[in-house]
Design an enzyme around this catalytic site. Structure first.
Site, PDB file in Angstrom:
ATOM      1  CG  ASP A  89       2.751 -13.310  12.144  1.00 39.12           C
ATOM      2  OD1 ASP A  89       1.929 -14.547  11.684  1.00 39.12           O
ATOM      3  OD2 ASP A  89       2.815 -12.877  13.582  1.00 39.12           O
ATOM      4  CD  GLU A 120      -0.197   9.891  -4.690  1.00 36.88           C
ATOM      5  OE1 GLU A 120       0.979   9.788  -3.756  1.00 36.88           O
ATOM      6  OE2 GLU A 120      -0.873  10.383  -3.936  1.00 36.88           O
ATOM      7  CB  CYS A 128      -3.594  10.036  -1.588  1.00 37.96           C
ATOM      8  SG  CYS A 128      -3.196   8.963  -0.761  1.00 37.96           S
ATOM      9  CB  THR A 184       1.079   0.243   2.262  1.00 40.89           C
ATOM     10  OG1 THR A 184       2.495   0.358   2.356  1.00 40.89           O
ATOM     11  CG2 THR A 184       0.996  -0.636   3.863  1.00 40.89           C
ATOM     12  CG  HIS A 222      -6.574   8.342   2.513  1.00 37.31           C
ATOM     13  ND1 HIS A 222      -7.021   7.790   0.582  1.00 37.31           N
ATOM     14  CD2 HIS A 222      -5.838   8.459   2.442  1.00 37.31           C
ATOM     15  CE1 HIS A 222      -6.023   7.254   1.340  1.00 37.31           C
ATOM     16  NE2 HIS A 222      -4.337   7.802   1.954  1.00 37.31           N
ATOM     17  CE  LYS A 270      -3.604   2.330  12.963  1.00 33.73           C
ATOM     18  NZ  LYS A 270      -2.630   1.188  14.635  1.00 33.73           N
TER      19      LYS A 270
END
Length: 389
Positions: free
Chosen positions: A29, A79, A111, A152, A233, A242
């Site tokens: 989806d 990295e 990161c 991602t 970040h 979140k």
């Protein structure tokens, strides 16, 4: 003496994948990508771009000759390193024409690396106030085709020129940091791709933010409403939301609305680029500066940096008088507007392209990439870079 970011810019490769198209091909989806994690487009790095070239491209157009003569330290945080020994910043030093009497080093801590670089830069400038330091965060996030982490992925670099009396943002000495030995994300030296425990990594990101924020309040007692915006970040754009949701209700309603809107503006570039690891936090700053016209000198910006494994840090800075004259918004918007969309089939074909691992001669057509700085091949284990202009 004020020390901070005098100039800042980003680079992302000339190709991208549409996340709705990717979702449909993967029989997922599309809302899971565009709403669930908050990603619309994913930058794709062709074989001509790596951590070195993207970092150099990010810095190329913001450095004057005076800057190149004043830089005494070049720091590459990545990295996605290309060599186990030689720092990628040494190539960048040459490609940008920086004066020879400078140090060049590479930093690694997932990161978090660019934030570590900024701290080193501040310490150096405090002792050498007439010098400048170039800090670059440059990475390619790759998890493999049709994997849980594919959505991602991303690619890009942020370049920051730090100095005394900065014209963009002065950074405060209010850092709070935290280290815990955890395995939420890692990439062994023998692996092309990272390993990640997605749910656990999200939990740790939030745990780090909540813990560090509480300690920041204990040490500095700065209420949430004193910040004009918080930048995070962003491995994906919903991640920072979140974290912000954990503390947002501590501010008055009007301040909550302002912080949420500024958070949204800080994610616009990441929504269209994806995860760029070490540069991600600072890409959110650039997005805020480029999209929020109401910002003014003296506004306080908070920063949350997180590097899996894990190290986290919170700190702040204040925008400087005339900062709008020293951001290159049109350059950034033109870069994104002129990218080429890849079909999913083309993306998959390009994704599978690899440089030889045996050091054999490998040549790449220099016309295949519009970037000013690119990789043209390998000769006897040595990467060959060119600057076209």
């Amino acid at each position: 003496m004020k020390i901070g970011i005098d100039k800042i810019s980003f680079y992302t490769p000339a190709f991208y994948v549409d996340m709705t198209e990717l979702a449909l091909v993967r029989e997922i989806d599309p809302n899971k990508f565009t709403i669930g994690i908050g990603q619309d487009k994913m930058a794709f790095a062709p074989i001509t771009q790596d951590a070195v070239t993207m970092g150099a491209n990010a810095a190329l157009d913001i450095l004057t000759e005076e800057d190149r003569q004043s830089i005494e330290l070049v720091i590459l945080a990545t990295e996605s390193g290309i060599d186990q020994s030689k720092a990628g910043s040494i190539y960048i030093h040459r490609l940008l024409g920086i004066q020879p009497f400078a140090r060049s080093i590479e930093i690694k801590e997932a990161c978090y690396g660019a934030t570590a670089g900024i701290n080193l830069a501040k310490d150096y400038i405090a002792k050498h106030p007439n010098s400048k330091v170039l800090v670059i965060g440059s990475d390619i996030a790759r998890y493999g085709l049709d994997t849980p982490g594919e959505a991602t992925q991303g690619a890009g670099a942020v370049a920051m020129l730090l100095s005394a009396n900065p014209r963009c943002i002065a950074l405060e000495d209010d850092q709070v940091f935290l280290t815990e030995d955890i395995m939420d994300f890692w990439r062994p030296v023998y692996s092309e791709y990272a390993y990640v425990q997605g749910k656990y990594s999200t939990e740790q990101y939030l745990h780090f933010f909540e813990t560090i924020w509480a300690e920041y309040q204990r040490k500095f007692n700065q209420p949430l409403e004193s910040f004009t915006a918080l930048c995070f970040h962003l491995p994906y754009t919903k991640m920072g939301k979140k974290a912000l949701d954990l503390i947002i209700e501590s501010a008055p309603v009007a301040d909550q609305e302002r912080l949420l809107e500024n958070y949204r503006l800080s994610t616009l570039y990441s929504r269209n680029i994806g995860n760029i690891y070490t540069g991600s936090l600072y890409l959110s700053l650039i997005s805020l500066l480029d999209h929020q016209s109401q910002l003014k000198a003296g506004n306080k910006i908070g920063f949350f940096s997180y590097g899996s494994g894990a190290v986290g840090e919170f700190f702040s800075g204040h925008l400087q008088e005339g900062f709008k004259e020293h951001i290159v918004t049109s350059q950034h918007q033109n870069l994104l507007a002129n990218r080429t969309k890849l079909s999913i089939a083309d993306y998959e074909t390009r994704f599978k392209q690899e440089l030889p691992k045996d050091g054999s001669t490998f040549e790449i057509d220099a016309t295949s990439d519009p970037a000013s700085i690119m990789l043209t091949g390998i000769t006897e284990h040595m990467r060959q870079y060119i600057r076209k202009d």
